[in-house]
Design an enzyme around this catalytic site. Structure first.
Site, PDB file in Angstrom:
ATOM      1  N   GLY A  29       0.824  -1.211   0.000  1.00 33.94           N
ATOM      2  CA  GLY A  29       0.000   0.000   0.000  1.00 33.94           C
ATOM      3  C   GLY A  29       0.852   1.253   0.000  1.00 33.94           C
ATOM      4  O   GLY A  29       2.083   1.188   0.102  1.00 33.94           O
ATOM      5  N   ASP A  84      -6.872  -0.096   6.130  1.00 37.64           N
ATOM      6  CA  ASP A  84      -7.905   0.806   5.604  1.00 37.64           C
ATOM      7  C   ASP A  84      -8.762   1.382   6.724  1.00 37.64           C
ATOM      8  O   ASP A  84      -9.246   2.506   6.616  1.00 37.64           O
ATOM      9  CB  ASP A  84      -8.777   0.050   4.593  1.00 37.64           C
ATOM     10  CG  ASP A  84      -7.944  -0.436   3.430  1.00 37.64           C
ATOM     11  OD1 ASP A  84      -7.339   0.399   2.756  1.00 37.64           O
ATOM     12  OD2 ASP A  84      -7.851  -1.665   3.230  1.00 37.64           O
ATOM     13  N   LYS A  94      -8.515  -4.539   6.085  1.00 37.44           N
ATOM     14  CA  LYS A  94      -7.408  -4.441   5.147  1.00 37.44           C
ATOM     15  C   LYS A  94      -7.848  -5.028   3.803  1.00 37.44           C
ATOM     16  O   LYS A  94      -8.855  -5.710   3.729  1.00 37.44           O
ATOM     17  CB  LYS A  94      -6.190  -5.223   5.668  1.00 37.44           C
ATOM     18  CG  LYS A  94      -5.557  -4.549   6.864  1.00 37.44           C
ATOM     19  CD  LYS A  94      -4.271  -5.215   7.329  1.00 37.44           C
ATOM     20  CE  LYS A  94      -3.283  -5.537   6.256  1.00 37.44           C
ATOM     21  NZ  LYS A  94      -2.940  -4.379   5.395  1.00 37.44           N
ATOM     22  N   GLY A  96      -7.762  -3.029   0.791  1.00 40.06           N
ATOM     23  CA  GLY A  96      -8.051  -2.014  -0.218  1.00 40.06           C
ATOM     24  C   GLY A  96      -7.113  -2.144  -1.414  1.00 40.06           C
ATOM     25  O   GLY A  96      -7.496  -1.934  -2.559  1.00 40.06           O
ATOM     26  N   GLY A  97      -5.885  -2.555  -1.137  1.00 41.44           N
ATOM     27  CA  GLY A  97      -4.904  -2.737  -2.204  1.00 41.44           C
ATOM     28  C   GLY A  97      -4.891  -4.160  -2.763  1.00 41.44           C
ATOM     29  O   GLY A  97      -4.065  -4.490  -3.624  1.00 41.44           O
ATOM     30  N   GLU A 103      -1.192 -10.785   3.124  1.00 42.37           N
ATOM     31  CA  GLU A 103      -0.988  -9.969   4.331  1.00 42.37           C
ATOM     32  C   GLU A 103      -1.423 -10.739   5.577  1.00 42.37           C
ATOM     33  O   GLU A 103      -0.750 -10.716   6.608  1.00 42.37           O
ATOM     34  CB  GLU A 103      -1.780  -8.663   4.210  1.00 42.37           C
ATOM     35  CG  GLU A 103      -1.213  -7.743   3.138  1.00 42.37           C
ATOM     36  CD  GLU A 103      -2.056  -6.508   2.873  1.00 42.37           C
ATOM     37  OE1 GLU A 103      -1.502  -5.540   2.347  1.00 42.37           O
ATOM     38  OE2 GLU A 103      -3.260  -6.514   3.174  1.00 42.37           O
TER      39      GLU A 103
HETATM   40  C1  5RP Z   1      -3.491  -3.558   0.960  1.00 42.34           C
HETATM   41  C2  5RP Z   1      -3.843  -3.068   2.309  1.00 42.34           C
HETATM   42  C3  5RP Z   1      -3.304  -1.734   2.696  1.00 42.34           C
HETATM   43  O1  5RP Z   1      -2.612  -1.864   3.893  1.00 42.34           O
HETATM   44  C4  5RP Z   1      -4.445  -0.785   2.882  1.00 42.34           C
HETATM   45  O2  5RP Z   1      -5.212  -0.773   1.703  1.00 42.34           O
HETATM   46  C5  5RP Z   1      -3.942   0.621   3.211  1.00 42.34           C
HETATM   47  O3  5RP Z   1      -3.340   1.163   2.092  1.00 42.34           O
HETATM   48  P1  5RP Z   1      -2.754   2.629   2.053  1.00 42.34           P
HETATM   49  O4  5RP Z   1      -1.536   2.625   2.902  1.00 42.34           O
HETATM   50  O5  5RP Z   1      -2.471   2.861   0.598  1.00 42.34           O
HETATM   51  O6  5RP Z   1      -3.804   3.576   2.562  1.00 42.34           O
HETATM   52  O7  5RP Z   1      -4.510  -3.678   3.081  1.00 42.34           O
HETATM   53  O8  5RP Z   1      -4.111  -4.773   0.687  1.00 42.34           O
END
Ligand code: 5RP
Length: 218
Positions: A29, A84, A94, A96-97, A103
């Site tokens: 992320g 997230d 978590k 979002g990415g 993870e």
């Molecule tokens: C990816 C995740 C990230 O940790 C989460 O989306 C946060 O991302 P960012 O640091 O871009 O806000 O879970 O799968």
């Protein structure tokens, strides 16, 4: 401070937790990307990393940090990753990415999970951020119907495939009062690979960048 500056602030504070650590778990992320940039000056301490995504692997290799398979190392000392959403009990959303499955595996295999977020990620009740659920592609519609039964509104992350070749449903409108029960319930649905609720294996420490300082939730 802008959100990116807050992310940098909290990424910087995570370096403290990897002093003397030879193998570090690295999440995925934009917040973690700042952390990886900073690792470039820190790599003397680090022998290698275990990575949670192809994107992170590439970034680590770009700065000369060897990336090892989880199967070839024992338990990981420290895992650094973003989130997230974070609630006051350090339960997380978590994914979002899209890297939620790897993870979650690395978090499970790590002795200490240090979560790094800017303060916009802190909530009282999880669920405003749509909950990512990674699914086996042929099960997508079935799992989506099960999500509706749980009161959610699943949206297919169209034309997106995870590093595991699977698909993602982003489930909106869930008021996650009991994250541990919901995590178990969703994990039990056939065809679900992983739900992006990190409540059984939650964060050990959450570092929260708020501009003035970095708050620590233990
Ligand atoms: C990816 C995740 C990230 O940790 C989460 O989306 C946060 O991302 P960012 O640091 O871009 O806000 O879970 O799968």
């Amino acid at each position: 401070m802008t959100q990116d500056e807050l992310k940098k602030q909290v990424a910087q504070s995570a370096l403290e937790y990897i002093k003397g650590v030879s193998i570090v778990g690295v999440g995925t992320g934009s917040t973690v990307n700042f952390f990886i940039e900073m690792l470039a000056d820190f790599k003397a301490d680090i022998e290698a990393a275990v990575s949670s995504s192809d994107a992170t692997t590439q970034r680590l290799k770009n700065i000369g940090i060897p990336v090892l398979e989880l199967n070839s190392v024992g338990d990981i000392e420290v895992y650094i990753d973003g989130a997230d959403e974070v609630d006051p009990r350090k339960k997380l959303i978590k994914g979002g990415g899209g890297a939620l499955t790897r993870e979650k595996i690395i978090a499970a295999a790590s002795k200490k999970f240090v979560c790094i977020v800017d303060d916009s990620k802190c909530v009282d009740v999880l669920g405003k951020f749509p909950l990512p659920v990674e699914v086996i592609p042929m099960a997508r519609s079935y799992v989506a119907r099960e999500m509706v039964k749980l009161g959610g509104q699943p949206i297919w992350r169209e034309d997106y495939y995870t590093d595991n070749g699977c698909e993602i449903l982003d489930v909106h409108n869930l008021d996650i009062i009991n994250p541990m029960e919901l995590e178990r319930t969703i994990n039990d649905i056939t065809g679900v690979v992983t739900v992006g609720l990190f409540s059984h294996r939650d964060a050990d420490i959450v570092l929260i960048g708020n501009g003035d300082k970095v708050d620590i939730m233990r």
